[in-house]
Design an enzyme around this catalytic site. Structure first.
Site, short mmCIF file in Angstrom:
data_model
loop_
_atom_site.label_atom_id
_atom_site.label_comp_id
_atom_site.label_asym_id
_atom_site.label_seq_id
_atom_site.Cartn_x
_atom_site.Cartn_y
_atom_site.Cartn_z
CE LYS A 3 -10.74 9.26 2.13
NZ LYS A 3 -10.99 9.97 3.45
CG HIS A 19 4.18 -6.15 -1.26
ND1 HIS A 19 4.42 -5.02 -1.65
CD2 HIS A 19 3.11 -6.83 -1.54
CE1 HIS A 19 3.39 -4.51 -2.36
NE2 HIS A 19 2.49 -5.60 -2.49
CE LYS A 70 -3.47 -0.92 -0.54
NZ LYS A 70 -3.95 -1.71 -1.83
CB ALA A 71 4.46 1.89 -0.24
CB SER A 83 -3.53 2.80 2.25
OG SER A 83 -3.79 2.09 1.22
P1 A3P Z 1 -5.08 5.03 -0.58
O1 A3P Z 1 -5.65 3.72 -0.02
O2 A3P Z 1 -4.59 5.81 0.62
O3 A3P Z 1 -5.89 5.64 -1.63
P2 A3P Z 1 -0.50 -0.18 -3.81
O4 A3P Z 1 -0.21 -0.17 -5.23
O5 A3P Z 1 1.02 -0.48 -2.92
O6 A3P Z 1 -1.37 -1.31 -3.14
O7 A3P Z 1 -0.94 1.18 -3.11
C1 A3P Z 1 -2.11 1.47 -3.14
C2 A3P Z 1 -2.36 2.88 -2.62
O8 A3P Z 1 -1.72 3.77 -3.66
C3 A3P Z 1 -3.62 3.43 -2.52
O9 A3P Z 1 -3.67 4.48 -1.34
C4 A3P Z 1 -3.84 4.01 -3.89
O10 A3P Z 1 -5.13 5.09 -3.93
C5 A3P Z 1 -2.48 4.80 -4.08
N1 A3P Z 1 -2.49 4.99 -5.44
C6 A3P Z 1 -2.44 4.42 -6.54
N2 A3P Z 1 -2.33 4.96 -7.64
C7 A3P Z 1 -2.17 6.41 -7.39
C8 A3P Z 1 -1.91 7.45 -8.26
N3 A3P Z 1 -1.82 7.39 -9.27
N4 A3P Z 1 -2.10 8.81 -7.37
C9 A3P Z 1 -2.05 8.42 -6.18
N5 A3P Z 1 -2.27 7.56 -5.33
C10 A3P Z 1 -2.17 6.53 -6.06
#
Ligand code: A3P
Length: 293
Positions: free
Chosen positions: A257, A108, A45-46, A138
């Site tokens: 978000k 990961h 989730k980063a 997240s």
């Molecule tokens: P949130 O849950 O805070 O919205 P991962 O890809 O590592 O699983 O991370 C998912 C997180 O990255 C989610 O955060 C997602 O919305 C955010 N994310 C993915 N694409 C994005 C983008 N283009 N701009 C901003 N945040 C993004």
């Protein structure tokens, strides 16, 4: 209808894991990296999907535009350690059979679990880190919406689990610290921050391009910037994970978000104090995050 059973967390060489990420362990550890592979490392989730898509669009010709429009992102960017219990899909097979190059592979894994061949081949690596508070929020919502994660429980219990490192892929603190330490010794590792990407995506893409030795034209850069905007990725069925049945978007969408600072809508004042006190003891002081921009 009953929800499918959720996986159980267990200790795996000192890191909390679930079997989806350990069942294929031997193949993962013996994975043969190629010198031009690009490995994306993150704590879940980063911003993994975001950086994956940025890299794909930078390499669009090599990646094949048809694949971009017809295959979901985790088929194009293999998830190294994943073995799907239902389908037999493994990230290692997918990567071995990828028809495009360079291969962009995501993991990961904490740094000590990264297969040796990536280091031996001196592969380029991009690590994306996100501030712990937003990362926790997240991950909590992700745990609620996907049956492939252990039951997250309520926010208060999730908060305690995060501090104790009792989440899939273990402690956030160990993860970001471990990769940060590695970066000091391994020059092909680019360590990025989610907050910097939100603040100025173009600037961060330029930094990535210099690691990769790419010099996209102004037009190409505009195309990448446009393709990786939050709303565009959210509306793109090939990047928004809407094709997966183990995720319930009615509970929370994958592209949720995309903001810095959402933790303020979740942390109580007491939790914030407890968190900050504990954080000082665990974080490498040379590694600095922003919790707002
Ligand atoms: P949130 O849950 O805070 O919205 P991962 O890809 O590592 O699983 O991370 C998912 C997180 O990255 C989610 O955060 C997602 O919305 C955010 N994310 C993915 N694409 C994005 C983008 N283009 N701009 C901003 N945040 C993004």
């Amino acid at each position: 209808m009953d929800s499918p059973p959720r996986p159980k967390l267990f200790d795996f060489h000192g890191v909390s894991m679930i079997r989806h990420f350990t069942d294929n362990w031997e193949a993962v550890q013996n994975f043969q990296a190629r010198p031009d592979d690009i490995l994306i490392g993150t704590y879940p989730k980063a911003g993994t999907t975001w950086v994956s898509h940025i890299l794909e669009l930078l390499y669009i010709d090599e990646m094949s535009p048809e694949r971009l429009n017809s295959l979901p992102i985790d088929v194009r960017v293999p998830f190294l350690e994943l073995q799907r219990i239902d389908s037999g899909y493994t990230g290692t097979d997918l990567a071995d059979n990828l028809p495009t190059s360079p291969r962009v592979i995501k993991t990961h894994l904490p740094v000590q679990f990264v297969p040796n061949s990536f280091w031996e081949q001196n592969c380029r690596m991009v690590y994306v880190a996100r501030n712990a508070k937003d990362n926790m929020v997240s991950y909590f919502h992700f745990g609620r919406m996907t049956f492939a994660q252990p039951e997250p429980g309520d926010w208060n219990s999730y908060f305690e689990k995060f501090l104790a490192g009792k989440l899939v892929f273990g402690s956030w603190y160990d993860h970001v610290n471990g990769w940060w330490k590695k970066k000091q010794a391994y020059s092909n590792l680019h360590y990025m921050f989610y907050e910097d990407l939100v603040e100025d995506t173009g600037r961060e893409i330029d930094k990535l391009c210099s690691l990769l030795g790419l010099s996209p034209s102004a037009e190409e850069k505009t195309r990448v910037l446009n393709g990786v905007k939050f709303d565009n990725m959210k509306n793109n069925a090939m990047t928004n994970y809407s094709t997966y049945s183990h995720m319930d978007f009615k509970i929370s969408p994958f592209m949720r978000k995309g903001k810095v600072g959402d933790w303020k809508n979740h942390f109580t004042v007491a939790q914030n104090e407890e968190f900050d006190e504990d954080y000082k003891k665990k974080i490498d002081p040379t590694l600095q995050f922003r919790t707002e921009i």
